[in-house]
Design an enzyme around this catalytic site. Structure first.
Site: not given
Length: 243
Positions: A56, A58, A60-61, A114, A133, A171
């Site tokens: 996805h 975001h 942090d990905h 998400h 996530d 995570h």
């Protein structure tokens, strides 16, 4: 398993997964939040990253996409529905599409909730699924862009995978998720037993993922929710839980 899977901890609690298929020599980075430690680990092992798989959009990905591309020429495969938010995207992925690392095939599953276009990648022959996530150990992702009904369907779909399937999430949230799980299902002895193991592992600084589908079926209050309404209540409670 015929591929090697390496866990790379980055940022505060993210995991980047590095996949290597030794026969072809191909290497894939899954959800690289940052580039430097991922490139360094690949270099240490004599591997060259040829692909990036994003679950996805975001930051942090996908934060390491551009630098890894610049360093290696890697191809980025990511959700078609989130193409506008992933500027490095080369290959747009939809439900039922396939990705490959060497001769190993991964099937794309659309698991929105998400984020609106979130995907998971299931490597059937490797008994492995990369879920970003969407599914966590004893938890699920917050519903930023989707609905409880969508997440409920995601949990049902993932629960149908074989129990031995290893679940690679992005995570290290297991300890906090487990504390809520004990509240959500106080009579579930499997959760209490698992939390003893999780607490011991974290006390030693050890990771708690990957998990397995079977373990999540037994201990994850979101996968165990009997309806979208129950999942919604549990997700809302977890969002404000301080335990």
């Amino acid at each position: 398993m015929t591929i090697e899977i390496v866990r790379i901890p980055v940022l505060d609690d993210n995991y980047v997964w590095l996949l290597h298929e030794p026969l072809s020599g191909e290497t894939v980075a899954v959800d690289p939040a940052v580039a430097e430690p991922v490139l360094a680990e690949a270099d240490r092992r004599g591997w060259t990253i040829g692909q990036i798989w994003n679950t996805h959009w975001h930051g942090d990905h996908i934060g390491g996409n551009a630098a890894i591309q610049a360093a290696t020429g890697a191809t980025v495969s990511a959700p078609a529905a989130e193409a506008a938010k992933i500027p490095t995207l080369d290959v747009a992925l939809r439900e039922g599409d396939t990705v490959r690392i060497g001769a190993i095939e991964g099937r794309v599953m659309e698991v929105p909730a998400h984020t609106a276009g979130h995907i998971a990648i299931h490597l059937l022959s490797e008994e492995s699924v990369f879920v970003g996530d969407t599914l966590f150990a004893m938890g699920c992702g917050r519903l930023f862009e989707g609905t409880p009904q969508q997440m409920f369907v995601n949990m049902e779909r993932l629960a149908e995978l074989p129990d031995d399937t290893r679940v690679y999430c992005a995570h290290e949230y297991t300890q906090s998720n487990g504390r809520y799980a004990l509240v959500a299902e106080p009579d579930n002895g499997a959760i209490r037993e698992r939390m003893e193991q999780v607490d011991a592992a974290r006390a030693q600084g050890e990771p708690t993922v990957p998990t397995t589908i079977g373990l999540e079926r037994a201990t994850n209050p979101f996968m165990r929710a009997g309806s979208a309404e129950e999942l919604a209540r549990r997700r809302a409670a977890k969002d404000v839980f301080r335990g």
